[in-house]
Write a protein that holds these residues in place. Structure first.
Motif, short mmCIF file in Angstrom:
data_model
loop_
_atom_site.label_atom_id
_atom_site.label_comp_id
_atom_site.label_asym_id
_atom_site.label_seq_id
_atom_site.Cartn_x
_atom_site.Cartn_y
_atom_site.Cartn_z
N PRO A 49 0.83 -1.22 0.00
CA PRO A 49 0.00 0.00 0.00
C PRO A 49 0.87 1.27 0.00
O PRO A 49 1.90 1.32 0.66
N GLU A 50 0.43 2.26 -0.74
CA GLU A 50 1.18 3.51 -0.85
C GLU A 50 1.41 4.14 0.52
O GLU A 50 2.42 4.82 0.73
N SER A 51 0.54 3.90 1.47
CA SER A 51 0.70 4.46 2.81
C SER A 51 1.97 3.94 3.50
O SER A 51 2.43 4.53 4.46
N GLN A 52 2.54 2.85 2.99
CA GLN A 52 3.75 2.27 3.57
C GLN A 52 5.01 2.55 2.74
O GLN A 52 6.11 2.13 3.10
N TRP A 53 4.84 3.25 1.63
CA TRP A 53 5.98 3.52 0.75
C TRP A 53 7.03 4.39 1.44
O TRP A 53 6.71 5.30 2.22
N LEU A 54 8.29 4.09 1.12
CA LEU A 54 9.45 4.93 1.43
C LEU A 54 9.68 5.13 2.92
O LEU A 54 10.21 6.15 3.35
N THR A 55 9.32 4.13 3.73
CA THR A 55 9.48 4.21 5.18
C THR A 55 10.78 3.57 5.66
O THR A 55 10.97 3.39 6.86
N GLY A 56 11.68 3.22 4.75
CA GLY A 56 12.96 2.63 5.14
C GLY A 56 12.81 1.14 5.36
O GLY A 56 11.71 0.59 5.30
N ASP A 57 13.93 0.46 5.61
CA ASP A 57 13.87 -0.99 5.77
C ASP A 57 14.94 -1.47 6.73
O ASP A 57 16.00 -0.85 6.85
N GLU A 58 14.65 -2.57 7.40
CA GLU A 58 15.60 -3.20 8.30
C GLU A 58 16.40 -4.30 7.60
O GLU A 58 17.25 -4.93 8.22
N LEU A 59 16.14 -4.52 6.32
CA LEU A 59 16.92 -5.45 5.53
C LEU A 59 18.25 -4.78 5.21
O LEU A 59 18.29 -3.68 4.66
N GLY A 60 19.34 -5.45 5.58
CA GLY A 60 20.66 -4.89 5.34
C GLY A 60 21.21 -5.32 3.99
O GLY A 60 20.84 -6.35 3.44
N TRP A 61 22.12 -4.53 3.48
CA TRP A 61 22.83 -4.80 2.22
C TRP A 61 24.30 -4.84 2.58
O TRP A 61 24.90 -3.80 2.88
N SER A 62 24.88 -6.05 2.61
CA SER A 62 26.25 -6.23 3.11
C SER A 62 27.24 -6.57 2.01
O SER A 62 26.93 -7.31 1.09
N GLY A 63 28.43 -6.03 2.18
CA GLY A 63 29.53 -6.29 1.26
C GLY A 63 30.82 -5.82 1.90
O GLY A 63 30.86 -5.55 3.11
N GLU A 64 31.84 -5.67 1.10
CA GLU A 64 33.13 -5.26 1.65
C GLU A 64 33.08 -3.88 2.31
O GLU A 64 33.96 -3.53 3.09
N TRP A 65 32.05 -3.08 2.04
CA TRP A 65 31.88 -1.75 2.62
C TRP A 65 31.25 -1.80 4.02
O TRP A 65 31.20 -0.80 4.71
N GLY A 66 30.73 -2.97 4.42
CA GLY A 66 29.99 -3.09 5.67
C GLY A 66 28.55 -3.43 5.36
O GLY A 66 28.27 -4.15 4.40
#
Length: 164
Positions: free
Chosen positions: A58-75
């Motif tokens: 739902p659009e009401s939930q758009w762009l609220t950030g996420d707790e899913l991490g994106w990991s690589g050599e940068w952290g």
């Protein structure tokens, strides 16, 4: 007296037309910003579950950030809550920020840096129309720090055979 009433009615009518035009123009700007967010892939990372559900959030939930991490050599990087971030900026500050910021992977900041002022103004109007919601995403983690929650793990870049 009739001329005065007629003139006053004309001014009031013109004012109402301008207000209607301004409201319509504002809605067009917001809808263009919605389009920019969709084609720009903003929701793919900044809206929980968006990519996995084929955009069925739902659009009401758009762009609220996420707790899913994106990991690589940068952290580990987390997609911030854009609705809270945009709420702290006026349009001029947002445009200056968008044209110059750098971010850790996987954020394609160069695409945002290249956006036209018209697209940035529309994106800003859309996010402002959504209003603040949600909570802050977790802070980025440096290399070597294990994230507590789920992550998308990027492999190390391939070794250049010519370097050996």
């Amino acid at each position: 007296m009739n001329r005065l009433v007629f003139a006053l009615a004309a001014v009031i009518g013109a004012g109402a037309a301008v207000a209607t035009l301004t409201a319509a123009s504002r809605e067009d700007l917001v809808q263009h910003g919605r389009y920019v967010a969709l084609i720009g892939g903003c929701n793919d990372c900044h809206t929980p579950g968006f990519a996995a559900s084929g955009g069925q959030v739902p659009e009401s939930q758009w762009l609220t950030g996420d707790e899913l991490g994106w990991s690589g050599e940068w952290g580990t990087t987390y997609a911030p809550n854009l609705r809270l971030r945009f709420a702290t900026m006026d349009l001029a500050s947002f445009k200056q920020y968008a044209h110059s910021f750098k971010a850790r992977p996987p954020m394609p900041y160069w695409a945002v840096n290249a956006m036209s002022d018209a697209d940035l103004e529309a994106l800003y109007a859309f996010v402002q129309a959504l209003g603040p919601a949600g909570k802050e995403a977790p802070a980025a983690l440096p290399p070597g720090v294990r994230p507590a929650g789920p992550v998308v793990q990027f492999p190390a870049p391939p070794q250049d055979p010519a370097a050996h």
